[in-house]
Design an enzyme around this catalytic site. Structure first.
Site, short mmCIF file in Angstrom:
data_model
loop_
_atom_site.label_atom_id
_atom_site.label_comp_id
_atom_site.label_asym_id
_atom_site.label_seq_id
_atom_site.Cartn_x
_atom_site.Cartn_y
_atom_site.Cartn_z
N ASN D 28 0.83 -1.14 0.18
CA ASN D 28 -0.01 0.32 -0.25
C ASN D 28 1.21 1.42 -0.21
OD1 ASN D 28 0.72 0.35 2.92
ND2 ASN D 28 -0.57 -0.95 3.42
N GLY D 45 -7.26 -4.65 1.23
CA GLY D 45 -7.68 -5.63 0.46
C GLY D 45 -8.51 -5.59 -0.62
N SER D 74 -5.45 -1.45 6.66
CA SER D 74 -4.47 -1.97 8.02
C SER D 74 -3.61 -1.70 8.47
CB SER D 74 -4.95 -4.05 7.92
OG SER D 74 -3.68 -3.97 6.83
N ASP D 75 -2.49 -1.27 7.06
CA ASP D 75 -1.46 -0.51 8.13
C ASP D 75 -1.44 0.93 8.31
OD1 ASP D 75 -0.10 -3.84 7.66
OD2 ASP D 75 -0.12 -3.04 5.68
N HIS D 94 4.34 0.07 1.37
CA HIS D 94 5.29 -0.82 2.04
C HIS D 94 4.68 -1.39 1.19
CE1 HIS D 94 4.71 -3.43 5.51
NE2 HIS D 94 3.84 -3.85 4.93
N HIS D 96 5.68 -5.75 0.40
CA HIS D 96 5.92 -7.42 1.01
C HIS D 96 7.15 -7.15 -0.51
CE1 HIS D 96 3.78 -8.92 4.43
NE2 HIS D 96 3.63 -7.35 4.65
N ASP D 119 23.86 5.90 -4.06
CA ASP D 119 23.23 6.71 -4.90
C ASP D 119 21.32 7.20 -4.73
OD1 ASP D 119 24.17 7.36 -7.11
OD2 ASP D 119 23.81 5.62 -8.90
N HIS D 168 8.79 -9.18 9.43
CA HIS D 168 8.47 -8.16 8.24
C HIS D 168 8.88 -8.16 7.01
CE1 HIS D 168 3.86 -6.02 8.57
NE2 HIS D 168 4.26 -6.10 7.39
N TYR D 234 22.86 16.00 -11.10
CA TYR D 234 22.23 14.36 -11.55
C TYR D 234 21.26 15.00 -12.30
CZ TYR D 234 20.17 10.25 -12.16
OH TYR D 234 19.63 8.99 -13.49
#
Lengths: 246, 246, 246, 246
Positions: D28, D45, D74-75, D94, D96, D119, D168, D234
């Site tokens: 998310n 979800g 939910s986070d 966030h 996984h 960098d 996690h 840059y």
């Protein structure tokens, strides 16, 4: 003529995405026109989807901007030094492609473990020494080129069109921008397979069986010569993309 | 009839890209017509996107060009020798696919560690001996075929449709060009999983647990026979692509 | 109603390709209708692109063909036994997905090393014992189901919707065909990350640092309960695909 | 203005798929509007394909729902705490993602092994301590934020825009939602290459050669400053996506 080169360099930069060689904007391709002694290079920090031939930047061998509204790649000084030192090359590709970068980070050369390697690189792909603190602080990008050139004191840039900059990533070249990208594709494949080969051989070693074996020198010779030079018989006689590198 | 074979071989070469088995132009597929004793094979160094059935090259079993304006694959002599020696095969696929090549470079056979392997290959996939310097310098591609045939002295090419050439890459075959590509897909999957299995088992070994276990011979037997031969019950009775290999 | 189930099972089989869970035809999904006690399953050896709802095969819990012209998946007897033994499951997915199969081949359970695992599987994913020679030769597929059921003597198939068949590959299930595919996707991700975690921890061990640590049991509890059961608070209240598994 | 932020956050969530950072709905992105002190975040979800700007949820810094019919991620409580503690950040991602999660599961920081890392991240990417049982059972998501903030006691969230939550997965941030996704892309690439570098160096160690070497601090300094801060060179002067982070 630079219009054609701008188009080729633009296309070559976009090919980096097609070949999964780049993440975000971590890579750039340049091309060199030996008649005018001018370099066409990707503008810095511009995404590959936005690139057009018109956005390419033209610089001379001293780094003076000749054409283009955008700032050239921050690695331009490295490209410049390579074009000045490795006579005959027509294109340079710099990426942070996964496995090439892993070897650069591990500061290990890529050993020649099979014919895939021998088809493209005439021996182990070398790694530079690290830059000194002074070299980093004064003219970092030009000094990156300098340590590459230093590493090639006894190497032929025609038959070894790639190098790993220690702690950084690969620089790859070729007779044209397009061919430098093909060599970068080959480098990445060869690096990925070498790493897995060394891992699987490590297992065998731990079981007392055997160690990773470099390709026999006569096979290296044979495979390199099948594809390169006057006796090459790979590809079509008129097919410049296959049979007539260098 | 050769028109149909040219179309199938062209399609099979293009499938190499679809199945992620090739980088650049590193792979070729041929098909064999047993009536005319002619081979249809990919032209050398031509990209897969440019291939058309008309561009396929036809050669006889002695390597004489029968039809086609382009030079055949530089590996043609290897294909030829396999068709002459392994009676009944109808297609050959040669690639430098990542994990098959890793095992070839490690010069290790691929052990049979699971039913995925057993479904396609009746035992460990063998690796050839390295070619001698003389074999490399005189008739390299034909001698590559010769060491493969030598390795199969006590192996059945029908139930073991693949080999790893030491330091080089896999050659895979089957009853047709299309099936040889499917076997090359299977080989790559099986090689990738075997390498990771051996790595995870290595961990266990180092923790004193256990070592990689070959599949029980009766499971190998069962799975191979589910898919191959007269008692096969995988696939549809009329579905030649699944139930009736050999 | 079976029309709807046929459509869902067809779609779920095609999703195997979309989620990169299958190579060639190495995988099958079935769905179960508890009212009629009938199973809808993929036909054997048919490619995913050719699948249509009409091609799905309907069998009863004794394996009798109820509808469909094609032969059902060769793994049908395994699916049957699981539906008869694990009351409440509505779909089963069997694939040879890379990393799930690697753990099955290594004959190691997948340890619970993080919350990604805990979100889907309530503890280590178990591995069966190998089948005996007799079990393989007499009713192989039914006995594959039997060793799975045997392994679950003290496990709850609702909170542990997956198993690794030793030397073979995973079977995964869920409340529906669609959910069983999602669990197969989760299994593959979890297996890939567990293998790399164990490898990186192996490195640390060899350097004397620390060993792989299982997730704390209270975190496992928390994450599983965030997504499953009456106190779940992940997803939308009405969103059956997220909040109300079992 | 929130309409623009909703659109950006929706787009950033969909970019997670494009960059292969998410499996199923495991990730998310949120964005923060400092004027109104409101957070726009993904609904829990909901699949990325179904997302529209209208479905985004608006909450205040105390977690009160301000707008939107759907339940927020939910986070959300973790995001809230980070926006309250790390003044100046405008977006949080966030996921996984595979290799970031592998390091989180191994509970090891990601060492700075090359310029790709330098960098984007000014030093090793830190890992939190594990949460206690009490922290998990009372206000789990807020406490996840708390251990991140605790870990940053002596770290600057501007120059280190990422953390690994032990057992996690990563949380990554930046000046905007879009930039937080780019940092998450960089984290994943850097983690993948660090793992392979450590593995290849492990091999060298076992052969008595050398150990993994952290990037020289002066190269880290140089590369970070090439892209960040007032002396950055840059990218294009007006190109906010490259030259003017923080």
């Amino acid at each position: 003529m630079l219009d054609r080169l701008k188009k080729e360099v633009c296309e070559a930069n976009r090919d980096l995405v097609r070949h999964h060689l780049v993440t975000l904007t971590w890579g750039n391709v340049s091309g060199y026109d030996s008649d005018s002694e001018l370099i066409v290079i990707k503008p810095s920090g511009v995404s590959y989807e936005e690139l057009t031939p018109q956005k390419m930047v033209v610089v001379d061998l001293d780094g003076n901007s000749v054409e283009g509204d955008l700032r050239p790649s921050s690695d331009t000084a490295t490209h410049m030094l390579l074009y000045r030192s490795f006579i005959g090359i027509g294109g340079i590709t710099h990426t942070h492609s996964r496995y090439g970068t892993v070897y650069a980070q591990a500061r290990c050369e890529i050993p020649c473990l099979g014919t895939t390697h021998a088809d493209h690189f005439y021996g182990p792909v070398p790694v530079t020494r690290p830059l000194t603190e002074e070299e980093v602080e004064t003219g970092y990008e030009a000094n990156t080129g300098a340590v590459i050139v230093e590493r090639f004191a006894n190497l032929d840039p025609q038959s070894m069109p790639a190098v790993l900059v220690a702690g950084h990533a690969p620089f790859v070249w070729g007779p044209s921008a397009k061919k430098s990208v093909e060599n970068a594709v080959a480098l990445e494949a060869v690096a990925e397979m070498a790493l897995a080969t060394q891992q699987s051989t490590l297992q065998a070693m731990q079981q007392g069986t055997h160690s990773a074996q470099e390709l026999e020198s006569y096979v290296l010779e044979k495979h390199y010569r099948r594809k390169h030079g006057s006796a090459a018989y790979y590809g079509q006689p008129s097919n410049s993309s296959a049979s007539t590198q260098y």
